[in-house]
Structure formats: C-alpha cells, structure tokens
Write an enzyme that holds these catalytic residues in place. Structure first.
Site, PDB file in Angstrom:
ATOM      1  N   CYS A  23      66.507  86.541  65.981  1.00  0.00           N
ATOM      2  CA  CYS A  23      66.614  85.183  66.198  1.00  0.00           C
ATOM      3  C   CYS A  23      65.433  84.517  65.959  1.00  0.00           C
ATOM      4  O   CYS A  23      64.956  83.152  66.192  1.00  0.00           O
ATOM      5  CB  CYS A  23      67.003  84.793  67.640  1.00  0.00           C
ATOM      6  N   HIS A  75      63.956  78.611  70.736  1.00  0.00           N
ATOM      7  CA  HIS A  75      65.079  79.442  70.158  1.00  0.00           C
ATOM      8  C   HIS A  75      66.127  79.076  71.382  1.00  0.00           C
ATOM      9  O   HIS A  75      65.842  79.292  72.432  1.00  0.00           O
ATOM     10  CB  HIS A  75      65.070  80.782  69.896  1.00  0.00           C
ATOM     11  N   ASN A  91      74.326  80.404  71.122  1.00  0.00           N
ATOM     12  CA  ASN A  91      73.311  81.062  70.339  1.00  0.00           C
ATOM     13  C   ASN A  91      73.460  81.464  68.852  1.00  0.00           C
ATOM     14  O   ASN A  91      74.092  82.566  68.386  1.00  0.00           O
ATOM     15  CB  ASN A  91      72.652  82.412  71.142  1.00  0.00           C
TER      16      ASN A  91
HETATM   17  C1  LIG Z   1      73.828  87.867  79.113  1.00  0.00           C
HETATM   18  C2  LIG Z   1      73.290  87.235  80.197  1.00  0.00           C
HETATM   19  C3  LIG Z   1      73.969  85.684  80.338  1.00  0.00           C
HETATM   20  C4  LIG Z   1      73.707  87.823  81.455  1.00  0.00           C
HETATM   21  O1  LIG Z   1      73.686  87.040  82.709  1.00  0.00           O
HETATM   22  P1  LIG Z   1      73.013  87.999  83.954  1.00  0.00           P
HETATM   23  O2  LIG Z   1      72.663  87.104  85.006  1.00  0.00           O
HETATM   24  O3  LIG Z   1      71.777  88.865  83.212  1.00  0.00           O
HETATM   25  O4  LIG Z   1      74.190  88.924  84.266  1.00  0.00           O
HETATM   26  P2  LIG Z   1      74.242  90.582  84.582  1.00  0.00           P
HETATM   27  O5  LIG Z   1      74.106  91.026  83.245  1.00  0.00           O
HETATM   28  O6  LIG Z   1      73.028  90.825  85.322  1.00  0.00           O
HETATM   29  O7  LIG Z   1      75.551  90.638  85.212  1.00  0.00           O
HETATM   30  C5  LIG Z   1      75.778  89.967  86.595  1.00  0.00           C
HETATM   31  C6  LIG Z   1      77.256  90.161  87.051  1.00  0.00           C
HETATM   32  O8  LIG Z   1      78.052  89.491  85.934  1.00  0.00           O
HETATM   33  C7  LIG Z   1      79.001  90.353  85.548  1.00  0.00           C
HETATM   34  N1  LIG Z   1      79.216  90.040  84.187  1.00  0.00           N
HETATM   35  C8  LIG Z   1      78.466  90.340  83.001  1.00  0.00           C
HETATM   36  N2  LIG Z   1      78.987  89.526  81.844  1.00  0.00           N
HETATM   37  C9  LIG Z   1      79.909  88.652  82.456  1.00  0.00           C
HETATM   38  C10 LIG Z   1      81.081  87.807  82.004  1.00  0.00           C
HETATM   39  N3  LIG Z   1      80.961  87.490  80.694  1.00  0.00           N
HETATM   40  N4  LIG Z   1      81.668  87.212  83.023  1.00  0.00           N
HETATM   41  C11 LIG Z   1      81.621  87.365  84.128  1.00  0.00           C
HETATM   42  N5  LIG Z   1      80.947  88.170  84.750  1.00  0.00           N
HETATM   43  C12 LIG Z   1      80.051  88.716  84.022  1.00  0.00           C
HETATM   44  C13 LIG Z   1      78.243  91.744  85.489  1.00  0.00           C
HETATM   45  O9  LIG Z   1      79.313  92.682  85.573  1.00  0.00           O
HETATM   46  C14 LIG Z   1      77.626  91.787  86.862  1.00  0.00           C
HETATM   47  O10 LIG Z   1      78.557  91.760  87.961  1.00  0.00           O
HETATM   48  P3  LIG Z   1      78.181  92.767  89.278  1.00  0.00           P
HETATM   49  O11 LIG Z   1      76.985  92.088  89.855  1.00  0.00           O
HETATM   50  O12 LIG Z   1      79.373  92.755  90.021  1.00  0.00           O
HETATM   51  O13 LIG Z   1      77.680  94.012  88.696  1.00  0.00           O
HETATM   52  C15 LIG Z   1      71.709  87.120  80.425  1.00  0.00           C
HETATM   53  O14 LIG Z   1      71.163  88.465  80.766  1.00  0.00           O
HETATM   54  C16 LIG Z   1      71.012  86.492  79.329  1.00  0.00           C
HETATM   55  O15 LIG Z   1      71.378  85.599  78.746  1.00  0.00           O
HETATM   56  N6  LIG Z   1      70.317  87.390  78.339  1.00  0.00           N
HETATM   57  C17 LIG Z   1      69.672  87.097  77.394  1.00  0.00           C
HETATM   58  C18 LIG Z   1      70.525  86.988  76.236  1.00  0.00           C
HETATM   59  C19 LIG Z   1      69.921  86.569  74.942  1.00  0.00           C
HETATM   60  O16 LIG Z   1      69.183  85.610  74.915  1.00  0.00           O
HETATM   61  N7  LIG Z   1      70.355  87.257  74.007  1.00  0.00           N
HETATM   62  C20 LIG Z   1      70.014  86.731  72.727  1.00  0.00           C
HETATM   63  C21 LIG Z   1      68.623  87.283  72.461  1.00  0.00           C
HETATM   64  S1  LIG Z   1      68.032  86.227  71.114  1.00  0.00           S
END
Ligand SMILES: CC(C)(COP(=O)(O)OP(=O)(O)OC[C@H]1O[C@@H](n2cnc3c(N)ncnc32)[C@H](O)[C@@H]1OP(=O)(O)O)[C@@H](O)C(=O)NCCC(=O)NCCS
Length: 352
Positions: free
Chosen positions: A141, A277, A308
């Site tokens: 990215c 980004h 994204n």
């Molecule tokens: C992916 C992202 C949105 C997840 O958000 P988060 O707040 O970190 O979520 P977590 O992974 O901690 O999960 C929290 C909870 O939601 C749940 N969960 C994960 N994905 C889910 C979804 N799509 N829908 C519903 N629940 C979800 C998990 O199982 C977890 O449940 P639990 O608390 O019962 O264990 C976030 O981590 C993110 O944006 N990261 C950066 C990603 C990115 O930018 N990638 C490209 C880089 S250039």
C-alpha cells in the site's frame, strides 16, 4: 522497529578516482512536479450488507471498526490493465501530455497475476507510450508514494522527460470472501499521475523505509511454491494480522509523515490537505491527532466509499478531494503510504 533517519549528506570522493573518460549525462530538469491526475473506479458497488452474506459480520461492526460503508469490485472486463489505462489516459489529458512524450511508466501494484512480464509494459503499449521504459514495483500500500519518489528523481535526474506513475489494484481477486478478517477491507481501482519538469519544487524529498522484521504481518496465506507442490489445498489469499498492522500504522506513521514535512520545510499549518493511505478510518484519525493537524486542514477519507485499494488509494483519494473542492489545485498536500513489507513512504507534493 522505529523508522530510521537517513544521513543528511552523502559522502562523495571516497571511491577510486574517476580517471576514465568523462561520461556524458542528460540535462537535468531543475525540479519535478505532478502535472495531471486521473482515476478509474470499477462500476460494481459492494455494500457491507452484501459482504455480510459471505462473512459473519454486520454493517455496524464494519463501519465502526474500519469506517468502510462500501467498496468497488471490478467486473471481468475491468482488468488491472484496463483500469490502469483508463486512469492513465485521464491523467495524460489532465496534464496535456501526449503518450508518446512519456519516458517511463511505473506501475505500483500487488495484484498483477503474471510473474512476468510487467503489467506496465502492456499498459504503455495500450496507451501508445512508444518511447517509454515500463516496469512494475511492489511496495504494498506504500507503492504509489514509492513510485512518485522514483518519478521525481527520474525527471530531476534526466532519465525521463515525463513519468507516468500508476497505482492499480484488483484486490477482490486476491481475497478469500469468507475470511472475515480481510474480506470487508479491500477494494479495486486505479489512479495515475503524470510527473514532469518544473521551475519550482513540486515534490518534496521522500522519507521511506521497510521493516522486513514484520514481513509476515501482511502477506499470503501460503506462497505459490507451496500451492504448486500441493494444489489440492486452498489457493493463496491475502492475509494480515490486523491488530499488529493497526498499531504499527497508528503509532509509527505519524513520525514518518512529520519527517517528510521537515524534509520539505513545511509545517502542518501550511498544509492544504492530508492524504494518507486509506487503510482504516481509525488509523487516519489517530495520525491526524498525532500530527496535531489543525482542524481546518482537509483530510482524505475516501475509504468510506472505496475501502482499502492499496497502491491506488492515495491517487483515488486525491481525485475525490479535488473533485469535491476539498483540496485546491496548486495546494500543498502531505502524502503517506504504508503497508506490506512492512514498507512506508511519505512526501509533500503540490497538488495537480
Ligand atoms: C482489521 C481490523 C478492522 C479489525 O479491527 P480490530 O478492532 O483490530 O478487531 P479484532 O481483530 O481485535 O477483533 C475484535 C473482535 O471482533 C471480531 N471480529 C473480527 N473480524 C470481524 C468482522 N469482520 N465482523 C465481526 N466481528 C469481527 C473478532 O473475532 C474479535 O472478537 P472477540 O473480541 O470476541 O475475540 C483492524 O485491526 C484494522 O483495520 N487493522 C489494519 C488493517 C489494515 O489497515 N490493513 C491494510 C494495511 S495497509
């Protein structure tokens, strides 16, 4: 790993004395700037509701955790090259530059599905950029900002009169639609800029780097060799450790952006736009706070409608800000890209 500060000056003259014949070098352009901008957004809108037919999630969860309300996924005729050609044609028209005047086409992408040749060669051919070198780069990215840095240096160094920089992705083909950790995040699209000579600096020095210690944080579920050895298993898809990416981007990218401002001699108060980004709305909010960005500086937030789009996200966001009047032509913008590698690049530019 904290981003490292590059040396202020490069020491010359420690090499063996240059006693051979003097090598002619091309005339250098005094400076480089972005002259034109173009984009392509696929036709098909995929809403959170539609996505939730494949993953156990909800519109509310996706909006609140990522800021995404919908994304675009390419249809069969909207190939990587087709989207890039559309965006590039628009950028050339915006810059009033003929394709035959382009000296190099650089495509930042991670979704060209052929190992070789580069998609840039095909795009250059389809555009009629008959005098251009053409190659792809892979910096996740952060690819677009890397390619802008290359374009600036090529124009300034005299290796190309005009450089077409394209960020294009077809990530819908690379995600497992049933993986709720990634399926809702990524989208498709293309954005392009034309970089050419200028009397005043229009692209600041790049601040960039890569931390291969976090190589596996964004990548594939398995590599192609593993798949070739055992094709009965699932094909490779994109995978990432969301929380690790989130922490890294939220807390390490603002210092990188600050260093790009310092390198360009610009303060946050002098910015007309901040175009990071588009990875997650919460990452953008955290960076805005860490940079102490004044409230009246417009911030790109096209992730809401586009998801994204990796290397395409910054030019797509730039175009949206220009079209909606949020960021003026000629305004000063801070760009910061970050992603797989983990790699990052930031620079200050004058908006086309
Ligand atoms: C992916 C992202 C949105 C997840 O958000 P988060 O707040 O970190 O979520 P977590 O992974 O901690 O999960 C929290 C909870 O939601 C749940 N969960 C994960 N994905 C889910 C979804 N799509 N829908 C519903 N629940 C979800 C998990 O199982 C977890 O449940 P639990 O608390 O019962 O264990 C976030 O981590 C993110 O944006 N990261 C950066 C990603 C990115 O930018 N990638 C490209 C880089 S250039």
């Amino acid at each position: 790993m904290p981003a490292q500060t590059p040396p202020e000056t490069i020491q010359c003259g420690r090499m063996p004395a240059l006693t051979g014949r003097e090598i002619a070098v091309p005339n250098q352009a005094p400076h480089a700037q972005i002259l034109g901008l173009g984009v392509y957004r696929p036709r098909r809108v995929v809403t959170n509701e539609e996505l939730c037919t494949w993953i156990d999630s909800s519109d509310e969860w996706i909006r609140s955790r990522s800021g995404i309300t919908e994304r675009r996924w390419a249809e069969p005729d909207e190939t990587l090259a087709a989207m890039a050609v559309q965006a590039a044609s628009e950028a050339l028209a915006d810059a009033r530059i003929a394709a035959s005047d382009v000296g190099c086409v650089v495509v930042a992408t991670v979704t060209h599905l052929e190992q070789t040749p580069s998609v840039a060669a095909l795009i250059a051919h389809q555009l009629g950029a008959v005098n251009a070198a053409a190659f792809d780069i892979s910096a996740g990215c952060a690819g677009f900002c890397h390619a802008v840095a290359l374009g600036r240096d090529m124009v300034h160094g005299g290796s190309a009169g005009y450089v077409l920089v394209i960020g294009a992705e077809r990530l819908s083909e690379f995600i497992d639609r049933h993986d709720r950790a990634t399926a809702f995040i990524f989208g498709d699209g293309a954005g392009a800029v034309v970089i050419g000579p200028a009397q005043r600096p229009g692209i600041g020095p790049v601040v960039w780097g890569a931390d291969g210690g976090q190589y596996g944080v964004i990548g594939q579920t398995r590599d192609w060799k593993a798949y070739m050895d055992d094709p009965t298993g699932p094909r490779p898809f994109i995978q990432m450790s969301g929380q690790q990416v989130f922490r890294w981007a939220s807390y390490e990218m603002a210092p990188v952006a600050n260093r790009a401002l310092q390198a360009a001699g610009i303060t946050v108060n002098e910015l007309d736009a901040f175009i990071p980004h588009q990875a997650n709305m919460r990452i953008i909010d955290t960076m805005v706070k860490a940079l102490k960005l004044p409230g009246d500086v417009p911030v790109a937030r096209s992730i809401a409608e586009m998801g994204n789009t990796s290397a395409a996200s910054i030019p797509l966001a730039m175009e949206q800000m220009r079209r909606t009047g949020k960021a003026p032509r000629g305004g000063t913008a801070l760009l910061v890209g970050f992603g797989a590698g983990l790699s990052y690049a930031a620079q200050v530019v004058t908006l086309p």
